[in-house]
Write an enzyme that holds these catalytic residues in place. Structure first.
Site, PDB file in Angstrom:
ATOM      1  CG  LEU A 153     -17.288 127.991 -14.771  1.00 29.89           C
ATOM      2  CD1 LEU A 153     -17.087 126.737 -14.403  1.00 29.89           C
ATOM      3  CD2 LEU A 153     -19.176 127.841 -15.606  1.00 29.89           C
ATOM      4  CB  CYS A 263     -12.981 134.375  -9.087  1.00 30.12           C
ATOM      5  SG  CYS A 263     -13.093 133.068  -9.840  1.00 30.12           S
TER       6      CYS A 263
END
Length: 469
Positions: A153, A263
């Protein structure tokens, strides 16, 4: 199917809402009672386009609920997701799995029947094996396949990424685990989504490898951008040209101030640490980590140099605080480091961001926050664009000229603005990977003094100096 999502942060909330949108009955569970109460009142704790309406619709249709009681949420459940945070562990950069282990132990203690346990959190290779061991130890008779289902995502487009994915990755060493996950994602598969089934360890490593490769692309084009500035080339054309090669592709080839967010920084570091634990070095990944860490002070130097080396008592308008457009996430945001460097050089910062200012206010000092981009720019000696929100791209050059002090200067760390249009209105534009003015003749480039090689390894430097080359 009945689904329990342990964790109601970014990944858990988006995934839970999207699974409800696919028709499943989903309960998002979190230990934070305040967060759960706010979610029940329709207050979304994160900025993600479309998420508020998606959550509201599925709550109204009774497919999505929020709870703190894990035992009740797991009653009669078919699939349990672990979607808790795995931040870098202090001191060594390994992923902190304390929340994952706590969730696994809680599931083992409270699950009332057979189900599939899925790790949606990004976890190091072998974590699924460890979760299996926890379940066997605490509930030896419980039939619970452990599956890896990594998320891909992107903040700012997470809902579209979930509902229209490039691929759905399912890693399991159990046939029943694969069967249940195929049924869970059947609505997406019927729409044409590609399912990639593999072993659990493969899926765990695949997520890290994907993020590391994208980080490599970002760092590569940033390094080429630096070279373009030295030799008088334009990185926009270079990037466009190499991106037309179908083996390379155009995405993640936009030069900028480096990657950030929740991330890439932690995942590249965790991957490198995993390799070290197994007696090897991922030299390319380690080089990318080092380059990205050096990128932020380099961006601050770029601003300082554009201002002639003097920022003391000058008003600097910083446009953008989030690590990328479309999110309020300031974790590892280049803007924070750039602002702090400007302040150390004596600059006075006024900043604006459409979504991230409340979070930035918690970590920045002596920064004035403006309600609008125009208010931020008014009376500034220099504008520094760090995050390429669409509203900044739409700022008219004529209006910029009116707002900025003379001589007007824009340092565009995303190449988001039309350099020619700015210059046409008398604004000096300093972008990424391009000369401020095009060289007019090849002999001008040939006449430049040779650029010394910096930071090259000894063997590389020696090879480049060899007369055979």
């Amino acid at each position: 199917m009945r689904v329990a999502m342990i964790g109601s942060g970014y990944v858990g909330l988006v995934s839970g809402a999207c699974l409800a949108e696919l028709g499943h009955s989903v309960v998002c569970v979190d230990r934070d009672a305040g967060r759960i109460e706010r979610l029940r009142r329709g207050k979304i704790p994160i900025y993600e386009p479309g998420l508020e309406s998606l959550v509201g619709r599925n709550v109204a249709e009774r497919r999505l609920a929020f709870a703190t009681d894990l035992e009740a949420a797991l009653r009669g459940v078919d699939v349990v997701f672990i979607a808790v945070g795995t931040p870098p562990r202090r001191g060594d950069g390994h992923a902190d799995l304390s929340s994952v282990w706590a969730a696994a132990r809680s599931v083992a203690a409270t699950l009332d029947g057979p189900a599939v346990l899925v790790t949606k959190s990004t976890v190091p290779i072998g974590t699924g094996d460890g979760i299996e061991a926890v379940l066997r130890e605490l509930r030896p008779g419980l039939d619970v396949p452990v599956v890896s289902n990594p998320e891909f995502l992107r903040e700012g487009s997470a809902i579209g990424d979930f509902l229209r994915p490039d691929r759905v990755v399912v890693g399991s060493d159990d046939a029943h685990g694969h069967q249940v996950m195929r049924a869970l994602y059947a609505p997406l598969l019927h729409r044409g989504a590609r399912l990639f089934e593999t072993g659990r360890r493969n899926a765990e490593l695949l997520k890290y490898a994907a993020n590391a490769f994208l980080a490599v692309k970002i760092s590569f084009i940033n390094e080429i951008s630096d070279l373009c500035e030295r030799v008088g080339a334009n990185v926009l054309d270079v990037s466009r040209g190499i991106g037309m090669d179908e083996r390379i592709g155009p995405r993640f080839l936009e030069p900028g101030p480096g990657y950030g967010g929740s991330c890439f920084p932690k995942d590249t570091l965790a991957l490198a640490r995993t390799a070290h634990d197994h007696g090897m070095s991922l030299r390319l990944v380690e080089a990318v980590i080092a380059f990205n860490e050096a990128r932020r002070p380099a961006m601050a130097r770029k601003v300082l140099e554009a201002c002639g080396g003097a920022l003391r008592d000058r008003r600097v308008a910083v446009l953008g605080l989030a690590f990328k457009a479309g999110t309020d996430d300031i974790r590892e945001s280049p803007a924070i480091a750039v602002i702090e460097a400007i302040q150390r050089a004596g600059g006075r910062v006024r900043a604006h961001d459409p979504a991230a200012m409340p979070h930035a206010a918690d970590c920045l000092q002596d920064v004035e926050f403006a309600a609008t981009a125009e208010e931020c720019l008014g009376g500034a000696h220099v504008a520094v664009l760090v995050t390429d929100w669409e509203e900044y791209r739409r700022l008219p050059a004529a209006r910029l000229r009116q707002l900025l002090r003379d001589p007007p200067l824009v340092v565009d760390l995303r190449n988001a603005l039309d350099a020619r249009e700015l210059r046409r209105h008398g604004i000096r534009h300093v972008g990424m990977g391009m000369p401020e003015e095009r060289l007019t003749a090849p002999q001008e480039l040939a006449a430049k003094a040779p650029v010394p090689v910096r930071h090259a390894s000894a063997p590389l430097a020696a090879a480049m100096a060899s007369p055979e080359r």
